[in-house]
Write a protein that holds these residues in place. Structure first.
Motif, PDB file in Angstrom:
ATOM      1  N   GLN A  84       0.826  -1.209   0.000  1.00 47.95           N
ATOM      2  CA  GLN A  84       0.000   0.000   0.000  1.00 47.95           C
ATOM      3  C   GLN A  84       0.861   1.260   0.000  1.00 47.95           C
ATOM      4  OE1 GLN A  84      -2.622   0.468   3.380  1.00 47.95           O
ATOM      5  NE2 GLN A  84      -3.966   1.810   2.224  1.00 47.95           N
ATOM      6  N   VAL A  85       1.910   1.289   0.805  1.00 48.05           N
ATOM      7  CA  VAL A  85       2.825   2.439   0.836  1.00 48.05           C
ATOM      8  C   VAL A  85       3.451   2.641  -0.537  1.00 48.05           C
ATOM      9  CG1 VAL A  85       5.025   3.267   1.777  1.00 48.05           C
ATOM     10  CG2 VAL A  85       3.286   2.299   3.297  1.00 48.05           C
ATOM     11  N   VAL A  92       2.384   1.580  -3.554  1.00 52.22           N
ATOM     12  CA  VAL A  92       1.410   1.972  -4.574  1.00 52.22           C
ATOM     13  C   VAL A  92       1.010   3.435  -4.407  1.00 52.22           C
ATOM     14  CG1 VAL A  92      -0.952   1.589  -5.410  1.00 52.22           C
ATOM     15  CG2 VAL A  92       0.565  -0.361  -4.989  1.00 52.22           C
ATOM     16  N   LYS A  93       0.783   3.854  -3.181  1.00 47.91           N
ATOM     17  CA  LYS A  93       0.416   5.251  -2.941  1.00 47.91           C
ATOM     18  C   LYS A  93       1.523   6.193  -3.405  1.00 47.91           C
ATOM     19  CE  LYS A  93      -1.330   8.418   0.472  1.00 47.91           C
ATOM     20  NZ  LYS A  93      -1.785   8.675   1.801  1.00 47.91           N
ATOM     21  N   ALA A  94       2.774   5.868  -3.090  1.00 45.27           N
ATOM     22  CA  ALA A  94       3.902   6.697  -3.529  1.00 45.27           C
ATOM     23  C   ALA A  94       3.975   6.743  -5.050  1.00 45.27           C
ATOM     24  CB  ALA A  94       5.209   6.179  -2.945  1.00 45.27           C
ATOM     25  N   THR A  95       3.756   5.616  -5.690  1.00 43.27           N
ATOM     26  CA  THR A  95       3.783   5.570  -7.152  1.00 43.27           C
ATOM     27  C   THR A  95       2.675   6.438  -7.740  1.00 43.27           C
ATOM     28  OG1 THR A  95       4.752   3.357  -7.165  1.00 43.27           O
ATOM     29  CG2 THR A  95       3.589   4.047  -9.160  1.00 43.27           C
ATOM     30  N   GLN A  96       1.477   6.302  -7.209  1.00 43.18           N
ATOM     31  CA  GLN A  96       0.348   7.078  -7.720  1.00 43.18           C
ATOM     32  C   GLN A  96       0.541   8.582  -7.513  1.00 43.18           C
ATOM     33  OE1 GLN A  96      -2.676   5.048  -5.469  1.00 43.18           O
ATOM     34  NE2 GLN A  96      -3.248   3.747  -7.200  1.00 43.18           N
ATOM     35  N   GLU A  97       1.184   8.972  -6.426  1.00 43.04           N
ATOM     36  CA  GLU A  97       1.333  10.391  -6.108  1.00 43.04           C
ATOM     37  C   GLU A  97       2.546  11.055  -6.738  1.00 43.04           C
ATOM     38  OE1 GLU A  97       1.268  10.676  -1.847  1.00 43.04           O
ATOM     39  OE2 GLU A  97      -0.868  10.219  -1.737  1.00 43.04           O
ATOM     40  N   GLU A 111      -2.823   0.213 -10.606  1.00 47.73           N
ATOM     41  CA  GLU A 111      -3.741  -0.577  -9.802  1.00 47.73           C
ATOM     42  C   GLU A 111      -3.143  -1.942  -9.511  1.00 47.73           C
ATOM     43  OE1 GLU A 111      -7.396  -0.705 -12.003  1.00 47.73           O
ATOM     44  OE2 GLU A 111      -7.996   1.260 -11.274  1.00 47.73           O
TER      45      GLU A 111
END
Length: 103
Positions: A26-27, A29-34, A42
């Motif tokens: 989760q950490v 993926v969130k960093a990648t998305q932001e 996804e």
């Protein structure tokens, strides 16, 4: 923003490690998305193969994808993946040459 690169892939772990791995994923993926300029990033666990995590990604261009692959949050994620028993990794990227059709 128009996507010109799509990536599809998976990581395989021992099924019993998935629950402990998910907060680290989760950490990441969130960093990648932001921070990595992706259009879509996804992930999901496979309901029929409990150790499999599938990835779907859309990138505006190859340069953005290349930058993602060396971003600061990649190495900590790889360390965690190894710690939780990464068994198999497969990712394939594709150049998008046509407009997506919605069905």
């Amino acid at each position: 923003m128009k996507a010109t690169v799509a990536v599809f892939g998976f990581l395989r772990f021992p099924a019993e490690n998935i629950k402990a791995l998910l907060p680290h994923l989760q950490v990441f993926v969130k960093a990648t998305q932001e921070h990595d300029g992706c259009i879509l990033y996804e992930v999901g666990t496979d309901p029929f193969d409990k150790g499999l995590i599938r990835f779907s990604e859309l990138w505006p261009n190859r340069e953005s994808l290349d930058k993602h692959l060396v971003a600061a949050h990649i190495e900590p994620w790889r360390v965690q993946a190894k710690k939780y028993g990464l068994i198999e990794r497969e990712f394939n990227s594709y150049e998008i040459s046509s407009v997506a059709m919605r069905v």
